[in-house]
Write a protein that holds these residues in place. Structure first.
Motif, mmCIF file in Angstrom:
data_model
loop_
_atom_site.group_PDB
_atom_site.id
_atom_site.type_symbol
_atom_site.label_atom_id
_atom_site.label_comp_id
_atom_site.label_asym_id
_atom_site.label_seq_id
_atom_site.Cartn_x
_atom_site.Cartn_y
_atom_site.Cartn_z
ATOM 1 N N ALA A 47 0.825 -1.212 0.000
ATOM 2 C CA ALA A 47 0.000 0.000 0.000
ATOM 3 C C ALA A 47 0.857 1.260 0.000
ATOM 4 O O ALA A 47 0.403 2.330 -0.433
ATOM 5 C CB ALA A 47 -0.923 -0.003 1.214
ATOM 6 N N GLU A 48 2.096 1.146 0.476
ATOM 7 C CA GLU A 48 3.014 2.283 0.491
ATOM 8 C C GLU A 48 3.961 2.277 -0.707
ATOM 9 O O GLU A 48 4.931 3.026 -0.754
ATOM 10 C CB GLU A 48 3.811 2.300 1.797
ATOM 11 N N GLY A 49 3.665 1.392 -1.661
ATOM 12 C CA GLY A 49 4.460 1.340 -2.877
ATOM 13 C C GLY A 49 5.802 0.667 -2.719
ATOM 14 O O GLY A 49 6.723 0.882 -3.515
ATOM 15 N N ILE A 50 5.927 -0.175 -1.690
ATOM 16 C CA ILE A 50 7.192 -0.853 -1.407
ATOM 17 C C ILE A 50 7.183 -2.247 -2.026
ATOM 18 O O ILE A 50 6.232 -3.009 -1.848
ATOM 19 C CB ILE A 50 7.425 -0.947 0.115
ATOM 20 N N GLU A 51 8.241 -2.570 -2.726
ATOM 21 C CA GLU A 51 8.372 -3.885 -3.339
ATOM 22 C C GLU A 51 8.924 -4.854 -2.287
ATOM 23 O O GLU A 51 10.014 -4.653 -1.754
ATOM 24 C CB GLU A 51 9.317 -3.812 -4.538
ATOM 25 N N ALA A 52 8.146 -5.879 -1.986
ATOM 26 C CA ALA A 52 8.533 -6.779 -0.903
ATOM 27 C C ALA A 52 7.976 -8.173 -1.132
ATOM 28 O O ALA A 52 7.040 -8.377 -1.910
ATOM 29 C CB ALA A 52 8.030 -6.244 0.440
ATOM 30 N N GLU A 53 8.567 -9.129 -0.430
ATOM 31 C CA GLU A 53 8.061 -10.499 -0.440
ATOM 32 C C GLU A 53 8.305 -11.114 0.927
ATOM 33 O O GLU A 53 9.081 -10.603 1.737
ATOM 34 C CB GLU A 53 8.755 -11.338 -1.511
ATOM 35 N N SER A 54 7.610 -12.207 1.180
ATOM 36 C CA SER A 54 7.795 -12.932 2.441
ATOM 37 C C SER A 54 8.519 -14.240 2.175
ATOM 38 O O SER A 54 8.499 -14.760 1.053
ATOM 39 C CB SER A 54 6.446 -13.211 3.107
ATOM 40 N N PHE A 55 9.166 -14.756 3.216
ATOM 41 C CA PHE A 55 9.919 -16.004 3.083
ATOM 42 C C PHE A 55 9.827 -16.756 4.400
ATOM 43 O O PHE A 55 10.095 -16.190 5.467
ATOM 44 C CB PHE A 55 11.382 -15.709 2.740
ATOM 45 N N ALA A 56 9.435 -18.015 4.329
ATOM 46 C CA ALA A 56 9.320 -18.829 5.539
ATOM 47 C C ALA A 56 10.701 -19.229 6.036
ATOM 48 O O ALA A 56 11.506 -19.778 5.286
ATOM 49 C CB ALA A 56 8.490 -20.079 5.255
ATOM 50 N N CYS A 57 10.975 -18.924 7.303
ATOM 51 C CA CYS A 57 12.296 -19.229 7.856
ATOM 52 C C CYS A 57 12.201 -19.400 9.362
ATOM 53 O O CYS A 57 11.646 -18.549 10.062
ATOM 54 C CB CYS A 57 13.279 -18.108 7.520
ATOM 55 N N ASP A 58 12.752 -20.479 9.852
ATOM 56 C CA ASP A 58 12.905 -20.713 11.290
ATOM 57 C C ASP A 58 14.370 -20.444 11.609
ATOM 58 O O ASP A 58 15.242 -21.259 11.294
ATOM 59 C CB ASP A 58 12.520 -22.152 11.636
ATOM 60 N N ILE A 59 14.659 -19.305 12.226
ATOM 61 C CA ILE A 59 16.051 -18.911 12.417
ATOM 62 C C ILE A 59 16.814 -19.830 13.361
ATOM 63 O O ILE A 59 18.044 -19.833 13.372
ATOM 64 C CB ILE A 59 16.167 -17.454 12.915
ATOM 65 N N SER A 60 16.101 -20.637 14.148
ATOM 66 C CA SER A 60 16.790 -21.565 15.049
ATOM 67 C C SER A 60 17.340 -22.779 14.313
ATOM 68 O O SER A 60 18.092 -23.563 14.890
ATOM 69 C CB SER A 60 15.851 -22.020 16.171
ATOM 70 N N LYS A 61 16.991 -22.919 13.020
ATOM 71 C CA LYS A 61 17.472 -24.032 12.193
ATOM 72 C C LYS A 61 18.395 -23.488 11.110
ATOM 73 O O LYS A 61 17.977 -22.700 10.257
ATOM 74 C CB LYS A 61 16.298 -24.773 11.547
ATOM 75 N N TYR A 62 19.663 -23.917 11.114
ATOM 76 C CA TYR A 62 20.619 -23.370 10.156
ATOM 77 C C TYR A 62 20.193 -23.631 8.708
ATOM 78 O O TYR A 62 20.321 -22.749 7.847
ATOM 79 C CB TYR A 62 22.020 -23.943 10.379
ATOM 80 N N ALA A 63 19.689 -24.817 8.415
ATOM 81 C CA ALA A 63 19.293 -25.152 7.041
ATOM 82 C C ALA A 63 18.230 -24.183 6.531
ATOM 83 O O ALA A 63 18.243 -23.780 5.357
ATOM 84 C CB ALA A 63 18.784 -26.585 6.977
ATOM 85 N N SER A 64 17.321 -23.791 7.404
ATOM 86 C CA SER A 64 16.268 -22.850 7.025
ATOM 87 C C SER A 64 16.844 -21.472 6.740
ATOM 88 O O SER A 64 16.472 -20.812 5.761
ATOM 89 C CB SER A 64 15.224 -22.786 8.146
ATOM 90 N N VAL A 65 17.776 -21.033 7.570
ATOM 91 C CA VAL A 65 18.417 -19.729 7.377
ATOM 92 C C VAL A 65 19.267 -19.729 6.101
ATOM 93 O O VAL A 65 19.306 -18.737 5.369
ATOM 94 C CB VAL A 65 19.275 -19.351 8.597
ATOM 95 N N ALA A 66 19.930 -20.841 5.824
ATOM 96 C CA ALA A 66 20.751 -20.941 4.617
ATOM 97 C C ALA A 66 19.900 -20.783 3.360
ATOM 98 O O ALA A 66 20.329 -20.157 2.375
ATOM 99 C CB ALA A 66 21.486 -22.281 4.595
ATOM 100 N N LYS A 67 18.685 -21.317 3.387
ATOM 101 C CA LYS A 67 17.775 -21.166 2.240
ATOM 102 C C LYS A 67 17.365 -19.705 2.074
ATOM 103 O O LYS A 67 17.274 -19.196 0.953
ATOM 104 C CB LYS A 67 16.539 -22.039 2.442
ATOM 105 N N LEU A 68 17.112 -19.039 3.188
ATOM 106 C CA LEU A 68 16.777 -17.616 3.132
ATOM 107 C C LEU A 68 17.928 -16.816 2.528
ATOM 108 O O LEU A 68 17.713 -15.969 1.656
ATOM 109 C CB LEU A 68 16.469 -17.108 4.553
ATOM 110 N N ALA A 69 19.147 -17.083 2.977
ATOM 111 C CA ALA A 69 20.316 -16.353 2.483
ATOM 112 C C ALA A 69 20.514 -16.581 0.988
ATOM 113 O O ALA A 69 20.767 -15.639 0.228
ATOM 114 C CB ALA A 69 21.559 -16.778 3.263
ATOM 115 N N ALA A 70 20.396 -17.837 0.552
ATOM 116 C CA ALA A 70 20.582 -18.156 -0.863
ATOM 117 C C ALA A 70 19.532 -17.465 -1.722
ATOM 118 O O ALA A 70 19.834 -16.940 -2.807
ATOM 119 C CB ALA A 70 20.526 -19.670 -1.060
#
Length: 270
Positions: A47-70
Motif C-alpha cells: 500500500a506504500e508502494g514498497i516492493e517486498a516479499e515474504s519467506f518462511a524461515c525458522d532462524i533456530s534451524k541453520y538449514a532454514s536460514v541458509a535457504k533464506l540467504a541463498a
C-alpha cells in the motif's frame, strides 16, 4: 541488480516499521516462521508502494536460514540484514527462547557472512534485558562455545538457566540470550570487517509493539526508572535501525546501542 534488505521478524512491530523506511530504497524480504502471518505486513508495504516479499524461515534451524540467504542473494545485492526475530519470556519455554534468540543470531551470521558484500551491514536486535542480568549470572566464559560447537553452547546455557526456579527460567533465558547477542555482535565485527561489512547490535527498551504488549506487566514496571517517562514509539527505534544500516553510519561497527529511554541508567542509579 536490486539492493536487498532482509528483515527477520519483519511481520510486525519494529521489523515492519523498519521495512517501511528501508523499502523506499531497497527490495524487502521479510522472514518469519509462518508465511500466512506475514500477509498483512506485505499488504501494508504494498500500500506504500514498497516492493517486498515474504519467506518462511525458522532462524533456530541453520538449514532454514541458509535457504533464506541463498534466496536473498538470487534476488540481488544484499545491502543489509536486520535480525529482529526472537522470543520474549511469555512466548515460550527457556530452551526455545535460547534457541531462537541466541542460536538464531549465530545461524544468521554464519549463513549471510559468505554472501554479504563490502559496504553492507548486519544489525542484531538485542534488548536492554541483556544489561539487567546480574553479572554473576552471566555465563560469558561459556559464550566461546558458540563458535566451537553450537549444541554444546546451548547445553551449557540451559544448564546455567536450570539453576533457577522454574518460574524464572524463561526470563533468565531471555536476558542471557540477549546479553549473548550483544557479545556476539561485538566479537564478530572484526571477522565481518575483513570483508568491509559492519556488524552492530541495538538494545531496545520498552516499546509499543505486539511483543511489548505480551510483556505488559514488566514493561510498565520499568517506566518509573526511565528518564523519559513513556514507552518508546516503534517509529523511533525503526529510524535508529535504518540509520545504523545506512551509509551515513559507515564508521559504526562492533558496538551495541542502548535505546531505552534511560531505563538501565535509572535502574543502576537507584
Amino acid at each position: 541488480m536490486k539492493k536487498v534488505c532482509v528483515i527477520t521478524g519483519g511481520g510486525s512491530g519494529m521489523g515492519l516499521a523498519t521495512a517501511k523506511i528501508l523499502g523506499k530504497n531497497n527490495y524487502i524480504i521479510i522472514a518469519g516462521r509462518t508465511i500466512n502471518k506475514l500477509q498483512n505486513a506485505l499488504e501494508e508495504l504494498s500500500a506504500e508502494g514498497i516492493e517486498a516479499e515474504s519467506f518462511a524461515c525458522d532462524i533456530s534451524k541453520y538449514a532454514s536460514v541458509a535457504k533464506l540467504a541463498a534466496h536473498a542473494r538470487e534476488i540481488g545485492v544484499i545491502s543489509s540484514v536486520i535480525q529482529a526475530a526472537g522470543l520474549s519470556p511469555h512466548m515460550s519455554e527457556a530452551k526455545t527462547i535460547m534457541e531462537a534468540n541466541a542460536l538464531g543470531t549465530i545461524n544468521m551470521h554464519e549463513a549471510f557472512y559468505g554472501i554479504m558484500e563490502e559496504g553492507s551491514c548486519m544489525l542484531d536486535v538485542a534488548s536492554m534485558s541483556g544489561y539487567l542480568v546480574p553479572r554473576i549470572n552471566i555465563p560469558q566464559r561459556e559464550y566461546k562455545y558458540s563458535r566451537i560447537n553450537k549444541e554444546t553452547f546451548i547445553n551449557k546455557m540451559i544448564a546455567m538457566i536450570n539453576v533457577f526456579p522454574q518460574k524464572l527460567r524463561s526470563s533468565m533465558a531471555y536476558g542471557i540470550s540477549k546479553n549473548f547477542v550483544i557479545w556476539y555482535a561485538k566479537t564478530d565485527a572484526a571477522r565481518f570487517g575483513q570483508k568491509g561489512i559492519r556488524v552492530i547490535s541495538v538494545s531496545p527498551g520498552s516499546f509499543q509493539t505486539p511483543m511489548g504488549e505480551l510483556e505488559k506487566e514488566s514493561v510498565e514496571s520499568h517506566i518509573k526508572f526511565c528518564a523519559i517517562k513513556r514507552l518508546g514509539r516503534v517509529e523511533e527505534i525503526a529510524d535508529l535501525f535504518a540509520f545504523c544500516v545506512s551509509d551515513k553510519a559507515g564508521y559504526l561497527t562492533g558496538v551495541d546501542i542502548l535505546c531505552d529511554g534511560g531505563c538501565v541508567a535509572g535502574m543502576k542509579n537507584k
